[in-house]
Design a protein around this motif. Structure first.
Motif, PDB file in Angstrom:
ATOM      1  N   PHE A 292       0.832  -1.201   0.000  1.00  0.00           N
ATOM      2  CA  PHE A 292       0.000   0.000   0.000  1.00  0.00           C
ATOM      3  C   PHE A 292       0.870   1.256   0.000  1.00  0.00           C
ATOM      4  O   PHE A 292       0.590   2.219  -0.712  1.00  0.00           O
ATOM      5  N   GLN A 293       1.958   1.250   0.777  1.00  0.00           N
ATOM      6  CA  GLN A 293       2.854   2.402   0.814  1.00  0.00           C
ATOM      7  C   GLN A 293       3.539   2.606  -0.536  1.00  0.00           C
ATOM      8  O   GLN A 293       3.638   3.734  -1.026  1.00  0.00           O
ATOM      9  N   GLN A 294       3.986   1.536  -1.147  1.00  0.00           N
ATOM     10  CA  GLN A 294       4.640   1.607  -2.458  1.00  0.00           C
ATOM     11  C   GLN A 294       3.705   2.235  -3.491  1.00  0.00           C
ATOM     12  O   GLN A 294       4.138   3.019  -4.335  1.00  0.00           O
ATOM     13  N   ASP A 295       2.412   1.902  -3.407  1.00  0.00           N
ATOM     14  CA  ASP A 295       1.429   2.388  -4.381  1.00  0.00           C
ATOM     15  C   ASP A 295       0.719   3.665  -3.925  1.00  0.00           C
ATOM     16  O   ASP A 295      -0.165   4.160  -4.638  1.00  0.00           O
ATOM     17  N   LEU A 296       1.105   4.216  -2.774  1.00  0.00           N
ATOM     18  CA  LEU A 296       0.419   5.379  -2.228  1.00  0.00           C
ATOM     19  C   LEU A 296       0.299   6.537  -3.232  1.00  0.00           C
ATOM     20  O   LEU A 296      -0.782   7.137  -3.331  1.00  0.00           O
ATOM     21  N   PRO A 297       1.333   6.877  -4.007  1.00  0.00           N
ATOM     22  CA  PRO A 297       1.164   7.967  -4.978  1.00  0.00           C
ATOM     23  C   PRO A 297       0.021   7.716  -5.972  1.00  0.00           C
ATOM     24  O   PRO A 297      -0.691   8.645  -6.350  1.00  0.00           O
ATOM     25  N   GLN A 298      -0.178   6.451  -6.361  1.00  0.00           N
ATOM     26  CA  GLN A 298      -1.267   6.131  -7.282  1.00  0.00           C
ATOM     27  C   GLN A 298      -2.632   6.325  -6.609  1.00  0.00           C
ATOM     28  O   GLN A 298      -3.594   6.757  -7.255  1.00  0.00           O
ATOM     29  N   TYR A 299      -2.709   5.989  -5.331  1.00  0.00           N
ATOM     30  CA  TYR A 299      -3.962   6.218  -4.596  1.00  0.00           C
ATOM     31  C   TYR A 299      -4.238   7.715  -4.466  1.00  0.00           C
ATOM     32  O   TYR A 299      -5.355   8.168  -4.679  1.00  0.00           O
TER      33      TYR A 299
ATOM     34  N   ILE B 123     -16.111  -5.479  -1.286  1.00  0.00           N
ATOM     35  CA  ILE B 123     -15.599  -6.196  -0.117  1.00  0.00           C
ATOM     36  C   ILE B 123     -14.610  -7.252  -0.588  1.00  0.00           C
ATOM     37  O   ILE B 123     -14.889  -7.989  -1.527  1.00  0.00           O
ATOM     38  N   TYR B 124     -13.461  -7.313   0.087  1.00  0.00           N
ATOM     39  CA  TYR B 124     -12.464  -8.351  -0.165  1.00  0.00           C
ATOM     40  C   TYR B 124     -12.275  -9.132   1.126  1.00  0.00           C
ATOM     41  O   TYR B 124     -11.960  -8.548   2.159  1.00  0.00           O
ATOM     42  N   LEU B 125     -12.421 -10.437   1.058  1.00  0.00           N
ATOM     43  CA  LEU B 125     -12.207 -11.296   2.218  1.00  0.00           C
ATOM     44  C   LEU B 125     -11.016 -12.209   1.937  1.00  0.00           C
ATOM     45  O   LEU B 125     -10.899 -12.757   0.844  1.00  0.00           O
ATOM     46  N   GLY B 126     -10.151 -12.374   2.921  1.00  0.00           N
ATOM     47  CA  GLY B 126      -9.022 -13.289   2.782  1.00  0.00           C
ATOM     48  C   GLY B 126      -8.108 -12.928   1.629  1.00  0.00           C
ATOM     49  O   GLY B 126      -7.881 -13.728   0.731  1.00  0.00           O
ATOM     50  N   VAL B 127      -7.548 -11.725   1.638  1.00  0.00           N
ATOM     51  CA  VAL B 127      -6.763 -11.226   0.515  1.00  0.00           C
ATOM     52  C   VAL B 127      -5.341 -11.777   0.505  1.00  0.00           C
ATOM     53  O   VAL B 127      -4.835 -12.232   1.522  1.00  0.00           O
ATOM     54  N   ASN B 128      -4.703 -11.698  -0.652  1.00  0.00           N
ATOM     55  CA  ASN B 128      -3.301 -12.060  -0.808  1.00  0.00           C
ATOM     56  C   ASN B 128      -2.476 -10.773  -0.660  1.00  0.00           C
ATOM     57  O   ASN B 128      -2.526  -9.908  -1.534  1.00  0.00           O
ATOM     58  N   PRO B 129      -1.720 -10.616   0.438  1.00  0.00           N
ATOM     59  CA  PRO B 129      -1.000  -9.368   0.692  1.00  0.00           C
ATOM     60  C   PRO B 129      -0.031  -8.955  -0.421  1.00  0.00           C
ATOM     61  O   PRO B 129       0.201  -7.772  -0.632  1.00  0.00           O
ATOM     62  N   ALA B 130       0.505  -9.904  -1.151  1.00  0.00           N
ATOM     63  CA  ALA B 130       1.511  -9.592  -2.170  1.00  0.00           C
ATOM     64  C   ALA B 130       0.912  -8.857  -3.367  1.00  0.00           C
ATOM     65  O   ALA B 130       1.591  -8.044  -3.997  1.00  0.00           O
ATOM     66  N   ILE B 131      -0.347  -9.111  -3.702  1.00  0.00           N
ATOM     67  CA  ILE B 131      -0.947  -8.522  -4.901  1.00  0.00           C
ATOM     68  C   ILE B 131      -2.160  -7.646  -4.599  1.00  0.00           C
ATOM     69  O   ILE B 131      -2.729  -7.037  -5.504  1.00  0.00           O
ATOM     70  N   HIS B 132      -2.542  -7.567  -3.346  1.00  0.00           N
ATOM     71  CA  HIS B 132      -3.809  -6.926  -3.000  1.00  0.00           C
ATOM     72  C   HIS B 132      -3.873  -5.449  -3.390  1.00  0.00           C
ATOM     73  O   HIS B 132      -4.876  -4.984  -3.927  1.00  0.00           O
ATOM     74  N   SER B 133      -2.838  -4.695  -3.160  1.00  0.00           N
ATOM     75  CA  SER B 133      -2.869  -3.269  -3.470  1.00  0.00           C
ATOM     76  C   SER B 133      -3.138  -3.037  -4.953  1.00  0.00           C
ATOM     77  O   SER B 133      -3.951  -2.177  -5.320  1.00  0.00           O
ATOM     78  N   GLN B 134      -2.489  -3.788  -5.825  1.00  0.00           N
ATOM     79  CA  GLN B 134      -2.710  -3.642  -7.258  1.00  0.00           C
ATOM     80  C   GLN B 134      -4.128  -4.070  -7.653  1.00  0.00           C
ATOM     81  O   GLN B 134      -4.747  -3.457  -8.523  1.00  0.00           O
ATOM     82  N   GLU B 135      -4.636  -5.094  -6.994  1.00  0.00           N
ATOM     83  CA  GLU B 135      -6.016  -5.536  -7.218  1.00  0.00           C
ATOM     84  C   GLU B 135      -6.995  -4.412  -6.849  1.00  0.00           C
ATOM     85  O   GLU B 135      -7.929  -4.116  -7.595  1.00  0.00           O
TER      86      GLU B 135
END
Length: 184
Positions: A86-93, A160-172
């Motif tokens: 999430f921090q890595q992608d923060l500028p995109q957010y 709503i996202y349940l049981g996410v994969n932390p490695a790809i979740h931000s991009q999703e």
């Protein structure tokens, strides 16, 4: 041995979340809030990544999208990876006028240390009683579950996202936000 059993139980339950319904039905952690309805309101203390402890309310973010993500515990591998993404992608957010809010049952001191250690520049909120996690169906025996909720600028729950994969979740989440913003 007790710590091993607790860790194993959390891992099994997190994996089980991957197969649960995502349509607002009963799911691990309780009843999910209803899509296309106002998201449950809350006010929690947190750290904004700048060393300041303050109150954060969902209502403070009217007029912008909110990524409200719940996670089990500061400094654990999956939670650290998710926060880093999430921090890595923060500028995109920020380019999309989106606020990220992380929530766990850890206290504000733990969040402050986690923000400092990982260089996080978005708020982590302390749900020490678990009440907000329970409102969002994201609580299980002393831990917030790894769930994420996308809330639109009017405060309405859109995904709503349940049981996410932390490695790809931000991009999703970014991809889904693009679709939701385009449809609005």
């Amino acid at each position: 041995m007790l710590k091993f059993l607790r860790t194993t139980l959390i891992a099994v339950l997190a994996i089980a979340c991957l197969w649960l319904p995502m349509d607002g039905a009963i799911a691990l952690g309780g009843t999910q809030p209803t899509l296309d309805q106002p998201a449950p309101e809350f006010t929690l203390l947190g750290n904004a990544g700048d060393g300041e402890i303050q109150e954060f309310s969902l209502a403070d973010y009217r007029g912008q999208w909110v990524v409200l993500y719940f996670y089990p515990q500061d400094f654990t591998p999956g939670c650290t990876l998710e926060a880093r993404r999430f921090q890595q992608d923060l500028p995109q957010y920020l380019d999309r006028n989106v606020q990220i809010l992380g929530v766990s049952v850890d206290d504000v001191d733990s969040h402050e240390a986690f923000c400092d250690a990982e260089g996080l520049k978005f708020p982590l909120l302390a749900d020490s009683t678990g009440d907000v996690s329970k409102q969002y169906g994201s609580y299980l025996t002393g831990y917030s579950l790894r769930h994420t909720y996308l809330i639109d600028p009017d405060g309405v729950l859109r995904k709503i996202y349940l049981g996410v994969n932390p490695a790809i979740h931000s991009q999703e989440v970014l991809s889904d936000l693009d679709s939701l913003i385009a449809a609005a």
